[in-house]
Motif scaffolding. Structure first.
Motif, PDB file in Angstrom:
ATOM      1  N   ALA A 214      51.732  14.701  30.570  1.00 46.50           N
ATOM      2  CA  ALA A 214      50.994  15.631  29.720  1.00 46.50           C
ATOM      3  C   ALA A 214      50.581  16.872  30.520  1.00 46.50           C
ATOM      4  N   ILE A 215      50.796  18.048  29.917  1.00 49.09           N
ATOM      5  CA  ILE A 215      50.514  19.320  30.565  1.00 49.09           C
ATOM      6  C   ILE A 215      49.550  20.132  29.709  1.00 49.09           C
ATOM      7  N   ASP A 216      48.543  20.690  30.349  1.00 48.77           N
ATOM      8  CA  ASP A 216      47.614  21.599  29.684  1.00 48.77           C
ATOM      9  C   ASP A 216      48.012  23.026  30.058  1.00 48.77           C
ATOM     10  N   ASN A 217      48.430  23.810  29.050  1.00 49.12           N
ATOM     11  CA  ASN A 217      48.907  25.169  29.281  1.00 49.12           C
ATOM     12  C   ASN A 217      47.833  26.227  29.046  1.00 49.12           C
ATOM     13  N   THR A 218      46.582  25.840  29.007  1.00 47.87           N
ATOM     14  CA  THR A 218      45.512  26.812  28.787  1.00 47.87           C
ATOM     15  C   THR A 218      45.425  27.762  29.975  1.00 47.87           C
ATOM     16  N   PRO A 219      45.494  29.088  29.730  1.00 50.10           N
ATOM     17  CA  PRO A 219      45.377  30.030  30.853  1.00 50.10           C
ATOM     18  C   PRO A 219      44.025  29.909  31.549  1.00 50.10           C
ATOM     19  N   LEU A 220      44.001  30.364  32.785  1.00 49.45           N
ATOM     20  CA  LEU A 220      42.795  30.297  33.608  1.00 49.45           C
ATOM     21  C   LEU A 220      42.136  31.666  33.629  1.00 49.45           C
ATOM     22  N   ARG A 221      40.850  31.707  33.294  1.00 45.27           N
ATOM     23  CA  ARG A 221      40.100  32.967  33.285  1.00 45.27           C
ATOM     24  C   ARG A 221      39.107  32.964  34.441  1.00 45.27           C
ATOM     25  N   ILE A 222      39.100  34.056  35.201  1.00 42.70           N
ATOM     26  CA  ILE A 222      38.220  34.173  36.367  1.00 42.70           C
ATOM     27  C   ILE A 222      37.445  35.472  36.259  1.00 42.70           C
ATOM     28  N   ARG A 223      36.127  35.371  36.358  1.00 41.03           N
ATOM     29  CA  ARG A 223      35.264  36.538  36.278  1.00 41.03           C
ATOM     30  C   ARG A 223      34.252  36.494  37.408  1.00 41.03           C
ATOM     31  N   GLY A 224      33.781  37.676  37.803  1.00 41.73           N
ATOM     32  CA  GLY A 224      32.792  37.719  38.878  1.00 41.73           C
ATOM     33  C   GLY A 224      32.389  39.142  39.201  1.00 41.73           C
ATOM     34  N   ARG A 225      31.475  39.268  40.172  1.00 38.72           N
ATOM     35  CA  ARG A 225      30.943  40.567  40.605  1.00 38.72           C
ATOM     36  C   ARG A 225      31.766  41.088  41.773  1.00 38.72           C
ATOM     37  N   VAL A 226      31.970  42.392  41.822  1.00 42.14           N
ATOM     38  CA  VAL A 226      32.790  43.002  42.867  1.00 42.14           C
ATOM     39  C   VAL A 226      32.134  42.837  44.234  1.00 42.14           C
ATOM     40  N   GLY A 227      30.846  43.172  44.358  1.00 42.92           N
ATOM     41  CA  GLY A 227      30.146  43.030  45.629  1.00 42.92           C
ATOM     42  C   GLY A 227      30.679  43.981  46.685  1.00 42.92           C
ATOM     43  N   ASP A 228      30.908  43.462  47.892  1.00 47.32           N
ATOM     44  CA  ASP A 228      31.319  44.307  49.019  1.00 47.32           C
ATOM     45  C   ASP A 228      32.757  44.780  48.924  1.00 47.32           C
ATOM     46  N   GLY A 229      33.605  44.092  48.201  1.00 52.28           N
ATOM     47  CA  GLY A 229      35.006  44.499  48.107  1.00 52.28           C
ATOM     48  C   GLY A 229      35.688  43.752  46.979  1.00 52.28           C
ATOM     49  N   LEU A 230      36.513  44.482  46.195  1.00 56.57           N
ATOM     50  CA  LEU A 230      37.139  43.862  45.031  1.00 56.57           C
ATOM     51  C   LEU A 230      38.151  42.798  45.443  1.00 56.57           C
ATOM     52  N   TYR A 231      39.003  43.108  46.422  1.00 57.11           N
ATOM     53  CA  TYR A 231      40.030  42.135  46.795  1.00 57.11           C
ATOM     54  C   TYR A 231      39.418  40.853  47.336  1.00 57.11           C
ATOM     55  N   TRP A 232      38.439  40.977  48.252  1.00 51.99           N
ATOM     56  CA  TRP A 232      37.857  39.778  48.851  1.00 51.99           C
ATOM     57  C   TRP A 232      37.000  39.023  47.840  1.00 51.99           C
ATOM     58  N   ALA A 233      36.432  39.727  46.848  1.00 52.62           N
ATOM     59  CA  ALA A 233      35.713  39.028  45.783  1.00 52.62           C
ATOM     60  C   ALA A 233      36.681  38.197  44.946  1.00 52.62           C
ATOM     61  N   LEU A 234      37.874  38.740  44.686  1.00 52.98           N
ATOM     62  CA  LEU A 234      38.886  37.966  43.961  1.00 52.98           C
ATOM     63  C   LEU A 234      39.320  36.740  44.753  1.00 52.98           C
ATOM     64  N   ARG A 235      39.567  36.916  46.044  1.00 53.19           N
ATOM     65  CA  ARG A 235      40.010  35.789  46.858  1.00 53.19           C
ATOM     66  C   ARG A 235      38.923  34.723  46.954  1.00 53.19           C
ATOM     67  N   ALA A 236      37.659  35.161  47.069  1.00 50.59           N
ATOM     68  CA  ALA A 236      36.562  34.191  47.147  1.00 50.59           C
ATOM     69  C   ALA A 236      36.394  33.435  45.843  1.00 50.59           C
TER      70      ALA A 236
END
Length: 512
Positions: A242-264
């Motif tokens: 069985a597979i769940d195909n629901t997309p994954l949503r990620i939200r958050g605050r930019v803080g000190d840097g957008l890229y590193w906030a995404l990675r964190a």
């Protein structure tokens, strides 16, 4: 003129140097030829400030490199000889080095036995380093028994085949080919490299080949495949997961840097890079994003019931800005091409240029001192400090209007775009695009070089609007209507479906 002797008072200070006292000096004036002279007179007695020499004043520490063959040197040689003779006299009779460790208290045979049962054989992969001696209970065998089966694990490499993998594991070519055919029929897309195989081989045949008893593999995130040998041949069994195909949503605050906030937040480097490239088509990610802004992205994701997950492409990219308008983009496919579409103004395509090379800007647009001509000159474009041979891509869709030598620009490619916009790429080392051909955004057109009037490898990039040079950093293509009618309705429905992810309330838990 005669001068009477004048006695000078001596000062009672005793200066010692190597056990000797300084001599007492007296001064006496004498009239020699009418001139006054001062003559030192050595005292005959002990005098004031002197002491007698004693035995401890003798210097025994002599440098044999100085005053060779002098009395003091011969005294040092005698002292050294006396010390060496004293050491030789008091040394023990067997003159040999003292042992650093106690001698072995066991025999050589015992030491070997101790070594055999120590941890060294275990580290080498064996149970013990010695062999048990045979006794009366041991029954000799004419031949050693063969193992009834062998369990192997193998991984399919890049460019390899299932049949070749099984043949190397010891399976006959006929069985390997049949097993590969059956497994291929269960996996239409083929077994991808990196897939692990669990192989169980049976008892060895007289020809020395072991038959297949069972093969098991995870052919995909949602598929398990098993091949079992039976009386009627191989039996193939597939099990769906069985597979769940629901997309994954990620939200958050930019803080000190957008890229590193995404990675964190758990975003992969690939998804983070795609998200930043999508936003860069609308805003300056480096200068128009603040620490209080909030990012929002939705990624395609497949999660198996067994816990494994597989990340897919980015579907939605947005950022909520505190002091400016929000940016919302959704990926949509029209006529076989996937583009980012503005979700704020549904149905309009985002048309923006991309950077032609992955490098930093070393010279901006406007007046500057030319690095070679050494006078103020208008710089019609921007320079990218890329290394020699870096790939150059088209900034947007268009037709190649020129590709070749262009004087001081060196090897140059010119591309005409919609809306009277054209771009040029200069100082190339090699040109790939052909004159008159159509190129798509991101398509390779050449490589960075230093041809023409250039001080080193770089890309000179220009953007012209109706023939006049404009600042490439400020160019944005006007968006155009892309969707209408039923396509627009499907786009809105998909957008609403994505926006609902992460907002549904969790199901109510039954009361106990």
């Amino acid at each position: 003129m005669t001068m009477a002797p004048v006695a000078e008072e001596s000062r009672g200070v005793d200066f010692l140097d190597g056990g000797s006292a300084l001599l007492d000096m007296r001064a006496e004036w004498r009239n020699v030829g009418g001139a006054a002279a001062l003559a030192p007179v050595r005292s005959s007695g002990p005098g004031f400030g002197r002491r007698r020499r004693r035995w401890r004043d003798i210097d025994l520490v002599v440098d044999l490199g100085e005053d060779v063959l002098s009395r003091r040197w011969w005294r040092g040689v005698a002292t050294l000889t006396l010390l060496c003779a004293t050491v030789a006299f008091i040394a023990p009779a067997p003159f040999e080095p003292l042992p650093a460790a106690p001698a072995d208290r066991v025999s050589a045979a015992d030491a070997m036995q101790y070594r055999d049962i120590a941890i060294s054989p275990l580290g080498a992969g064996s149970r013990t380093g010695g062999r048990m001696a045979a006794n009366g209970l041991v029954e000799p065998l004419s031949q050693a028994p063969d193992r009834p089966n062998i369990e192997l694990f193998a991984k399919l490499g890049s460019g390899d085949s299932v049949a070749g993998l099984l043949a190397r594991a010891g399976v006959s070519y006929a069985e390997a080919g049949e097993a590969a055919r059956l497994i291929g029929s269960a996996v239409p897309g083929g077994v991808i490299p990196g897939t692990s195989f669990a192989i169980l081989l049976g008892r060895r045949s007289p020809s020395g080949v072991r038959p297949i008893e069972r093969i098991a593999l995870r052919a995909g995130l949602d598929l398990n495949v098993a091949l079992t040998a039976g009386a009627d041949g191989f039996k193939l069994t597939t099990t769906r997961i069985a597979i769940d195909n629901t997309p994954l949503r990620i939200r958050g605050r930019v803080g000190d840097g957008l890229y590193w906030a995404l990675r964190a937040s758990g975003v992969s480097p690939q998804a983070a890079g795609e998200y930043l490239r999508a936003l860069a088509s609308q805003i300056d990610v480096g200068g128009q994003v603040g620490p209080d802004d909030r990012f929002d992205l939705i990624i395609s994701n497949r999660r198996a019931a067994t816990g494994e997950s597989q990340e897919g492409p980015l579907l939605f990219a947005a950022i909520e800005r505190a002091g400016a308008s929000d940016v919302k983009l959704m990926k949509w496919t029209v006529d076989g091409r996937t583009d980012w579409v503005d979700a704020n103004d549904a149905g309009r395509q985002v048309s923006a240029m991309v950077w032609p090379v992955a490098a930093r800007i070393t010279s901006g647009f406007g007046i500057r001192i030319h690095p070679i001509l050494r006078f103020a000159r208008f710089h019609r474009g921007i320079d990218f400090g890329a290394h020699y041979g870096a790939p150059i891509v088209a900034a947007s869709d268009g037709r190649v209007t020129g590709a070749g030598w262009a004087g001081g620009y060196g090897q140059q490619v010119r591309i005409a775009h919609a809306g009277g916009i054209s771009t040029s790429y200069s100082h190339m080392s090699r040109i790939i695009a052909a004159p008159g051909s159509f190129v798509r955004q991101g398509q390779l057109i050449g490589y960075v070089g230093s041809s023409g009037l250039s001080t080193g490898p770089h890309l000179h990039y220009e953007v012209l609007r109706n023939g006049a040079a404009v600042n490439p950093l400020g160019v944005r293509f006007a968006s155009r209507a892309l969707l209408e009618g039923q396509q627009l309705e499907r786009f809105k429905a998909r957008l609403a479906q994505l926006m609902a992810i992460g907002t549904q309330a969790p199901p109510a838990q039954p009361k106990g």
